[in-house]
Design an enzyme around this catalytic site. Structure first.
Site, PDB file in Angstrom:
ATOM      1  N   GLY A 223       0.767  -1.244   0.000  1.00 50.96           N
ATOM      2  CA  GLY A 223       0.000   0.000   0.000  1.00 50.96           C
ATOM      3  C   GLY A 223       0.789   1.279   0.000  1.00 50.96           C
TER       4      GLY A 223
ATOM      5  N   GLU B  48       3.951  -6.683   1.635  1.00 45.03           N
ATOM      6  CA  GLU B  48       3.448  -7.015   0.294  1.00 45.03           C
ATOM      7  C   GLU B  48       3.408  -5.779  -0.602  1.00 45.03           C
ATOM      8  OE1 GLU B  48      -0.496  -8.466   1.092  1.00 45.03           O
ATOM      9  OE2 GLU B  48       0.199 -10.338   1.993  1.00 45.03           O
ATOM     10  N   PRO B  49       4.520  -5.084  -0.792  1.00 39.11           N
ATOM     11  CA  PRO B  49       4.472  -3.879  -1.617  1.00 39.11           C
ATOM     12  C   PRO B  49       4.368  -4.212  -3.103  1.00 39.11           C
ATOM     13  CG  PRO B  49       6.731  -4.296  -0.949  1.00 39.11           C
ATOM     14  CD  PRO B  49       5.887  -5.358  -0.280  1.00 39.11           C
ATOM     15  N   GLY B  50       3.557  -3.470  -3.792  1.00 39.14           N
ATOM     16  CA  GLY B  50       3.451  -3.612  -5.242  1.00 39.14           C
ATOM     17  C   GLY B  50       3.877  -2.309  -5.901  1.00 39.14           C
ATOM     18  N   ARG B  51       2.966  -1.365  -5.878  1.00 41.22           N
ATOM     19  CA  ARG B  51       3.178  -0.071  -6.538  1.00 41.22           C
ATOM     20  C   ARG B  51       4.528   0.560  -6.199  1.00 41.22           C
ATOM     21  NH1 ARG B  51      -1.104   3.195  -7.910  1.00 41.22           N
ATOM     22  NH2 ARG B  51      -2.381   1.949  -6.485  1.00 41.22           N
TER      23      ARG B  51
ATOM     24  N   TYR C 205      -9.370   6.114 -12.406  1.00 44.41           N
ATOM     25  CA  TYR C 205      -9.331   6.819 -11.113  1.00 44.41           C
ATOM     26  C   TYR C 205      -9.149   8.329 -11.286  1.00 44.41           C
ATOM     27  CZ  TYR C 205      -7.381   2.162  -9.885  1.00 44.41           C
ATOM     28  OH  TYR C 205      -7.114   0.835  -9.748  1.00 44.41           O
TER      29      TYR C 205
ATOM     30  N   CYS D  67     -12.542   5.076 -28.889  1.00 46.33           N
ATOM     31  CA  CYS D  67     -13.853   5.709 -29.000  1.00 46.33           C
ATOM     32  C   CYS D  67     -14.547   5.786 -27.643  1.00 46.33           C
ATOM     33  CB  CYS D  67     -14.716   4.917 -29.980  1.00 46.33           C
ATOM     34  SG  CYS D  67     -13.867   4.675 -31.531  1.00 46.33           S
ATOM     35  N   GLU D  68     -13.997   6.588 -26.759  1.00 43.19           N
ATOM     36  CA  GLU D  68     -14.563   6.822 -25.428  1.00 43.19           C
ATOM     37  C   GLU D  68     -14.077   8.206 -25.026  1.00 43.19           C
ATOM     38  OE1 GLU D  68     -16.066   4.725 -23.010  1.00 43.19           O
ATOM     39  OE2 GLU D  68     -15.925   2.806 -24.069  1.00 43.19           O
TER      40      GLU D  68
HETATM   41  C1  LIG Z   1      -2.846  -5.037  -4.297  1.00 44.15           C
HETATM   42  C2  LIG Z   1      -2.371  -5.695  -3.074  1.00 44.15           C
HETATM   43  C3  LIG Z   1      -1.097  -5.421  -2.571  1.00 44.15           C
HETATM   44  C4  LIG Z   1      -0.179  -4.397  -3.188  1.00 44.15           C
HETATM   45  O1  LIG Z   1      -0.664  -3.092  -3.011  1.00 44.15           O
HETATM   46  P1  LIG Z   1       0.218  -1.851  -3.457  1.00 44.15           P
HETATM   47  O2  LIG Z   1      -0.630  -0.679  -3.137  1.00 44.15           O
HETATM   48  O3  LIG Z   1       0.477  -1.985  -4.904  1.00 44.15           O
HETATM   49  O4  LIG Z   1       1.474  -1.878  -2.648  1.00 44.15           O
HETATM   50  C5  LIG Z   1      -0.677  -6.107  -1.457  1.00 44.15           C
HETATM   51  N1  LIG Z   1      -1.479  -7.042  -0.855  1.00 44.15           N
HETATM   52  C6  LIG Z   1      -2.708  -7.318  -1.317  1.00 44.15           C
HETATM   53  C7  LIG Z   1      -3.518  -8.331  -0.621  1.00 44.15           C
HETATM   54  C8  LIG Z   1      -3.199  -6.662  -2.428  1.00 44.15           C
HETATM   55  O5  LIG Z   1      -4.427  -6.933  -2.864  1.00 44.15           O
END
Ligand SMILES: *Cc1c(COP(=O)(O)O)cnc(C)c1O
Length: 446
Positions: A244, A282-285, A325, A371-372
């Protein structure tokens, strides 16, 4: 670290490679990622964990859904990362990219039995269970395989992450997780199921969090549960605080202020100090967002009375975040003239900063060809543009290609990974014939 830098010739570069060279070789639209930027983002987490003395008992599990390209997964696997997956498809990708299944956690509200079987067969670290029903089905599937499934319960701490409602996941009203009040009951139930083994607890309250306080507040609530469970003899070996962490999308004075990993993790790790459980993240972004950009070419300029449009060859199917968003991405020219004579802007003032402007600026809607009316990549951008110019849409490494589609039968963009002076083609541009290769018309005769 900044993904791009402008060289003396006015060329925007990623590591040692000019974007114009990438466009020439691989075409546009094209996602461009930097190995050095991916590595630096991961190191940011590791350094913060080391500084707090918890690196030994911590595991950073990259959230695959942010960007699932094998080359990206492989970069993180080489760095020792674990992975947070949300589908059997993502599990297959992690395995194909050389990820260690023993470092995989499996999140998601609707895991199918076949996905459960695949994850059990692979030997993943933990299932992040999100409902009572999932406890039962996982117990059953594990029993059929003669295994005990390692589990954690995703608890919903009911904390407001103060982010966009579409990416807020930890409130009572969310479809995600187990209500805080029900957690103890469900852990007792899990303890009594023979084919489950309780390992941990997890939460994930939302995405693009710019303020670290809600994550720390969530961790405080989670710890209270961990202690209540311990009092009942249910000892957890890990605490997974989810992902997150937000990133900066908009630079300059109007931009948001985003924490770095050290700043984001400090309050969280203060809450978790002195514990003996393993810590999972669990970092993604925050690992990929600012390690990638979308390179696009201006196809058509339309100058109207009310608005000017720059129609580019990337669209909402390539990068959905603006349409979805109303998200902001900085958009900058990939090359600017450095020795052009000074030009005079619309207001009569000299445009004197070619590094930023490169000519006479106009205010543009940057839009795709779909086309949006929602097909835009940026509103009200002051740019000096000519048809054929290349633009870099920044901060596009996360939830860019991952959320792309073939809407309007548009082949998905190519993806390249820059590594020093080398450019690795991480995904070939799709071909039109591939887009309908799985389809078939009615048989003849009628
Ligand atoms: C999407 C998600 C993440 C990653 O979130 P980011 O905002 O990208 O860091 C981690 N854990 C779970 C369960 C998610 O659904």
């Amino acid at each position: 670290m900044s993904l791009t830098k402008r060289d003396a010739n006015g060329q925007l570069r990623v590591e040692d490679v000019a974007l114009s060279d990438i466009a020439r070789q691989f075409g546009t639209p094209c996602y461009v990622y930097s190995r050095a930027a991916l590595t630096a983002a991961f190191a940011g987490y590791q350094q913060a964990l080391t500084a707090h003395g918890v690196a030994e008992r911590a595991l950073v599990c990259y959230a695959v859904k942010a960007n699932a390209n094998l080359a990206i997964l492989n970069v993180f696997a080489r760095l020792g990362a674990g992975f947070d997956i949300v589908s059997g498809g993502e599990l297959a990708r992690v395995l194909a990219a050389g990820g260690n299944p023993a470092k995989v956690v499996f999140s998601g509200v609707g895991k199918s039995r076949s996905e459960m079987r695949a994850a059990l067969a692979a030997g993943i670290l933990c299932f992040n269970v999100e409902s009572a029903s999932e406890l039962d089905s996982l117990n059953e599937v594990a029993g059929q395989l003669g295994q005990r499934a390692p589990i954690s319960l995703r608890v919903n701490p009911n904390v407001d992450p103060k982010t966009h409602p579409y990416i807020s996941t930890g409130l009572k009203t969310a479809k995600f997780g187990i209500p805080y009040e029900d957690a103890l009951t469900l852990y007792r139930r899990a303890r009594d199921l023979p084919h489950l083994e309780i390992h941990g607890i997890d939460c994930h309250i939302g995405s693009q969090l710019l303020d670290p306080a809600p994550a720390a507040e969530a961790a405080t609530k989670i710890l209270a549960l961990v202690d209540a469970l311990a009092a009942e003899g249910i000892a957890l070996s890990h605490i997974d605080v989810g992902g997150g962490m937000g990133i900066r999308y908009r630079h300059g004075e109007d931009g948001e202020v985003a924490p770095n990993a050290a700043e984001y993790l400090a309050p969280l790790l203060a809450v978790l100090a002195g514990r003996r459980e393993k810590l999972l993240f669990e970092p993604g972004r925050s690992l990929v967002g600012n390690a990638g950009l979308l390179l696009t070419r201006v196809e058509v300029l339309k100058h109207g009375e009310e608005k000017n449009f720059a129609v580019v060859d990337a669209a909402m199917n390539d990068l959905a975040r603006p349409a979805l968003y109303d998200a902001w991405h900085d958009i900058v020219p990939a090359s600017v003239p450095v020795d052009a004579p000074q030009k005079v802007g619309a207001s009569g003032t000299a445009v004197s900063n070619p590094g930023e402007l490169g000519g006479v600026r106009k205010r543009y809607e940057i839009v795709g060809p779909i086309c949006e009316s929602g097909d835009f990549l940026g509103h009200d951008r002051d740019l000096a543009l000519a048809e054929g110019d290349l633009l870099a849409i920044l901060s596009a490494g996360a939830y860019g290609m991952a959320m792309s589609s073939n809407y309007n039968t548009r082949p998905r963009a190519a993806e390249v990974l820059v590594d020093g002076a080398n450019v690795h083609l991480a995904r070939r541009r799709e071909e039109i014939a591939q887009l309908f290769a799985l389809e078939s018309v009615l048989p003849i005769p009628p």
